[in-house]
Scaffold this motif. Structure first.
Motif, PDB file in Angstrom:
ATOM      1  N   ASP A  50       0.805  -1.223   0.000  1.00  0.00           N
ATOM      2  CA  ASP A  50       0.000   0.000   0.000  1.00  0.00           C
ATOM      3  C   ASP A  50       0.836   1.269   0.000  1.00  0.00           C
ATOM      4  N   ASN A  51       2.092   1.186   0.460  1.00  0.00           N
ATOM      5  CA  ASN A  51       2.819   2.438   0.659  1.00  0.00           C
ATOM      6  C   ASN A  51       4.307   2.410   0.297  1.00  0.00           C
ATOM      7  N   ASN A  52       4.866   1.221   0.019  1.00  0.00           N
ATOM      8  CA  ASN A  52       6.287   1.155  -0.293  1.00  0.00           C
ATOM      9  C   ASN A  52       6.534  -0.095  -1.145  1.00  0.00           C
ATOM     10  N   LEU A  53       6.365   0.050  -2.457  1.00  0.00           N
ATOM     11  CA  LEU A  53       6.441  -1.114  -3.340  1.00  0.00           C
ATOM     12  C   LEU A  53       7.838  -1.729  -3.388  1.00  0.00           C
ATOM     13  N   LYS A  54       8.855  -0.914  -3.215  1.00  0.00           N
ATOM     14  CA  LYS A  54      10.227  -1.456  -3.202  1.00  0.00           C
ATOM     15  C   LYS A  54      10.413  -2.389  -2.009  1.00  0.00           C
ATOM     16  N   LEU A  55       9.982  -1.954  -0.830  1.00  0.00           N
ATOM     17  CA  LEU A  55      10.091  -2.793   0.364  1.00  0.00           C
ATOM     18  C   LEU A  55       9.154  -3.996   0.266  1.00  0.00           C
ATOM     19  N   SER A  56       7.986  -3.785  -0.308  1.00  0.00           N
ATOM     20  CA  SER A  56       7.051  -4.889  -0.517  1.00  0.00           C
ATOM     21  C   SER A  56       7.691  -5.983  -1.372  1.00  0.00           C
ATOM     22  N   MET A  57       8.359  -5.584  -2.452  1.00  0.00           N
ATOM     23  CA  MET A  57       9.015  -6.559  -3.329  1.00  0.00           C
ATOM     24  C   MET A  57      10.156  -7.261  -2.601  1.00  0.00           C
ATOM     25  N   GLN A  58      10.893  -6.543  -1.766  1.00  0.00           N
ATOM     26  CA  GLN A  58      11.980  -7.177  -1.015  1.00  0.00           C
ATOM     27  C   GLN A  58      11.428  -8.279  -0.108  1.00  0.00           C
ATOM     28  N   TYR A  59      10.337  -7.982   0.589  1.00  0.00           N
ATOM     29  CA  TYR A  59       9.748  -8.994   1.466  1.00  0.00           C
ATOM     30  C   TYR A  59       9.140 -10.142   0.660  1.00  0.00           C
ATOM     31  N   ALA A  60       8.531  -9.835  -0.473  1.00  0.00           N
ATOM     32  CA  ALA A  60       7.944 -10.891  -1.305  1.00  0.00           C
ATOM     33  C   ALA A  60       9.029 -11.839  -1.813  1.00  0.00           C
ATOM     34  N   LYS A  61      10.149 -11.284  -2.270  1.00  0.00           N
ATOM     35  CA  LYS A  61      11.250 -12.129  -2.757  1.00  0.00           C
ATOM     36  C   LYS A  61      11.894 -12.906  -1.614  1.00  0.00           C
ATOM     37  N   ALA A  62      11.991 -12.283  -0.451  1.00  0.00           N
ATOM     38  CA  ALA A  62      12.526 -12.996   0.720  1.00  0.00           C
ATOM     39  C   ALA A  62      11.602 -14.138   1.115  1.00  0.00           C
ATOM     40  N   SER A  63      10.299 -13.920   1.012  1.00  0.00           N
ATOM     41  CA  SER A  63       9.350 -14.989   1.359  1.00  0.00           C
ATOM     42  C   SER A  63       9.464 -16.140   0.360  1.00  0.00           C
ATOM     43  N   LEU A  64       9.745 -15.828  -0.910  1.00  0.00           N
ATOM     44  CA  LEU A  64       9.952 -16.881  -1.906  1.00  0.00           C
ATOM     45  C   LEU A  64      11.201 -17.695  -1.565  1.00  0.00           C
ATOM     46  N   ALA A  65      12.264 -17.016  -1.214  1.00  0.00           N
ATOM     47  CA  ALA A  65      13.497 -17.725  -0.845  1.00  0.00           C
ATOM     48  C   ALA A  65      13.259 -18.620   0.369  1.00  0.00           C
ATOM     49  N   LYS A  66      12.529 -18.104   1.351  1.00  0.00           N
ATOM     50  CA  LYS A  66      12.235 -18.895   2.554  1.00  0.00           C
ATOM     51  C   LYS A  66      11.364 -20.095   2.198  1.00  0.00           C
ATOM     52  N   ALA A  67      10.350 -19.895   1.359  1.00  0.00           N
ATOM     53  CA  ALA A  67       9.468 -20.991   0.962  1.00  0.00           C
ATOM     54  C   ALA A  67      10.240 -22.095   0.257  1.00  0.00           C
ATOM     55  N   LYS A  68      11.174 -21.706  -0.600  1.00  0.00           N
ATOM     56  CA  LYS A  68      11.995 -22.708  -1.288  1.00  0.00           C
ATOM     57  C   LYS A  68      12.938 -23.402  -0.310  1.00  0.00           C
ATOM     58  N   ALA A  69      13.466 -22.647   0.643  1.00  0.00           N
ATOM     59  CA  ALA A  69      14.399 -23.225   1.622  1.00  0.00           C
ATOM     60  C   ALA A  69      13.716 -24.273   2.497  1.00  0.00           C
ATOM     61  N   ILE A  70      12.463 -24.026   2.846  1.00  0.00           N
ATOM     62  CA  ILE A  70      11.754 -25.000   3.690  1.00  0.00           C
ATOM     63  C   ILE A  70      10.977 -26.022   2.860  1.00  0.00           C
ATOM     64  N   LYS A  71      11.124 -25.907   1.530  1.00  0.00           N
ATOM     65  CA  LYS A  71      10.541 -26.874   0.590  1.00  0.00           C
ATOM     66  C   LYS A  71       9.024 -27.018   0.778  1.00  0.00           C
ATOM     67  N   ASN A  72       8.344 -25.873   0.773  1.00  0.00           N
ATOM     68  CA  ASN A  72       6.894 -25.854   0.927  1.00  0.00           C
ATOM     69  C   ASN A  72       6.280 -25.237  -0.335  1.00  0.00           C
ATOM     70  N   ASP A  73       5.725 -26.101  -1.196  1.00  0.00           N
ATOM     71  CA  ASP A  73       5.200 -25.640  -2.477  1.00  0.00           C
ATOM     72  C   ASP A  73       3.995 -24.710  -2.331  1.00  0.00           C
ATOM     73  N   THR A  74       3.186 -24.917  -1.320  1.00  0.00           N
ATOM     74  CA  THR A  74       2.054 -24.012  -1.085  1.00  0.00           C
ATOM     75  C   THR A  74       2.576 -22.605  -0.810  1.00  0.00           C
ATOM     76  N   PHE A  75       3.617 -22.507  -0.006  1.00  0.00           N
ATOM     77  CA  PHE A  75       4.221 -21.208   0.294  1.00  0.00           C
ATOM     78  C   PHE A  75       4.906 -20.614  -0.942  1.00  0.00           C
ATOM     79  N   VAL A  76       5.523 -21.478  -1.758  1.00  0.00           N
ATOM     80  CA  VAL A  76       6.152 -20.995  -2.992  1.00  0.00           C
ATOM     81  C   VAL A  76       5.100 -20.321  -3.870  1.00  0.00           C
ATOM     82  N   ALA A  77       3.949 -20.961  -4.020  1.00  0.00           N
ATOM     83  CA  ALA A  77       2.875 -20.386  -4.833  1.00  0.00           C
ATOM     84  C   ALA A  77       2.389 -19.064  -4.240  1.00  0.00           C
ATOM     85  N   LEU A  78       2.251 -19.014  -2.929  1.00  0.00           N
ATOM     86  CA  LEU A  78       1.825 -17.762  -2.284  1.00  0.00           C
ATOM     87  C   LEU A  78       2.854 -16.653  -2.502  1.00  0.00           C
ATOM     88  N   ALA A  79       4.127 -17.003  -2.430  1.00  0.00           N
ATOM     89  CA  ALA A  79       5.182 -16.008  -2.640  1.00  0.00           C
ATOM     90  C   ALA A  79       5.177 -15.507  -4.086  1.00  0.00           C
TER      91      ALA A  79
END
Length: 157
Positions: A50-79
Motif C-alpha cells: 500500500d505504501n512502499n512497493l520497493k520494500l514490498s518486493m523485497q519482502y515478497a522475494k525474501a518470502s519466496l526464498a524462505k518458501a523454497k528453503a523449507i521446501k513448501n510448495d504451497t508457500f512458494v505459490a503464495l510467494a
C-alpha cells in the motif's frame, strides 16, 4: 470541538498500537522458525504494497526464498502471487502475468483447487487491466469453474 480534540488524542494511540504490531511481525522475520518467518515476510509484503512497493518486493522475494528453503510448495505459490501483486501495483502487467502463471503452475502440481481458482482470477484481473477482455473473461470463467467444482465460492466471501 470536543470530537476533534478526542480524535487528536486517540490518533497517536492508534498509530502506536499499529507500530507495535508491525514491530512484532518484523521480529518474527528475524527470530522465528521457517514457517513463521515465511508468514511474517509475506504479511509484510502485503502490508507494504500500500505504501512502499520497493520494500514490498523485497519482502515478497525474501518470502519466496524462505518458501523454497523449507521446501513448501504451497508457500512458494503464495510467494509467487505476492511478487505478481507487487508488479501489478506497479502496473508492470507482463511481469505480473509471469508470476501469476508461476503460482498457477505450482498450484497445478500440488493439485490446489482453491489456489488454482485464485490464480486464474488474478490472471483475469491482469488481462482486464490490460484491456484484453477476451483473455480476462477466459480466465475468470476458469476460476469460476474451479470455485463451482469445489464449491469454493463460500470460502472467498
Amino acid at each position: 470541538m470536543k470530537k476533534i480534540i478526542l480524535l487528536l488524542w486517540l490518533f497517536p494511540l492508534v498509530l502506536s498500537a499499529q507500530n507495535r504490531k508491525l514491530d512484532s511481525v518484523r521480529n518474527v522475520v528475524k527470530t522465528g522458525n521457517g514457517r513463521a518467518q515465511f508468514a511474517a515476510m509475506n504479511a509484510l509484503a502485503d502490508y507494504y504494497s500500500d505504501n512502499n512497493l520497493k520494500l514490498s518486493m523485497q519482502y515478497a522475494k525474501a518470502s519466496l526464498a524462505k518458501a523454497k528453503a523449507i521446501k513448501n510448495d504451497t508457500f512458494v505459490a503464495l510467494a509467487y502471487n505476492s511478487i505478481a501483486n507487487v508488479y501489478q501495483y506497479k502496473t508492470d502487467l507482463d511481469s505480473a502475468l509471469v508470476f501469476h502463471r508461476k503460482a498457477l503452475a505450482v498450484r497445478r502440481q500440488i493439485n490446489d483447487s482453491a489456489g488454482m481458482a485464485d490464480s486464474y482470477n488474478n490472471i483475469g484481473i491482469a488481462y482486464d487491466q490490460q484491456a484484453n477482455f477476451p483473455e480476462a473473461l477466459r480466465n475468470y470463467f476458469k476460476a469460476l469453474a474451479y470455485f463451482d467444482q469445489k464449491n469454493l465460492a463460500a470460502t472467498f466471501q
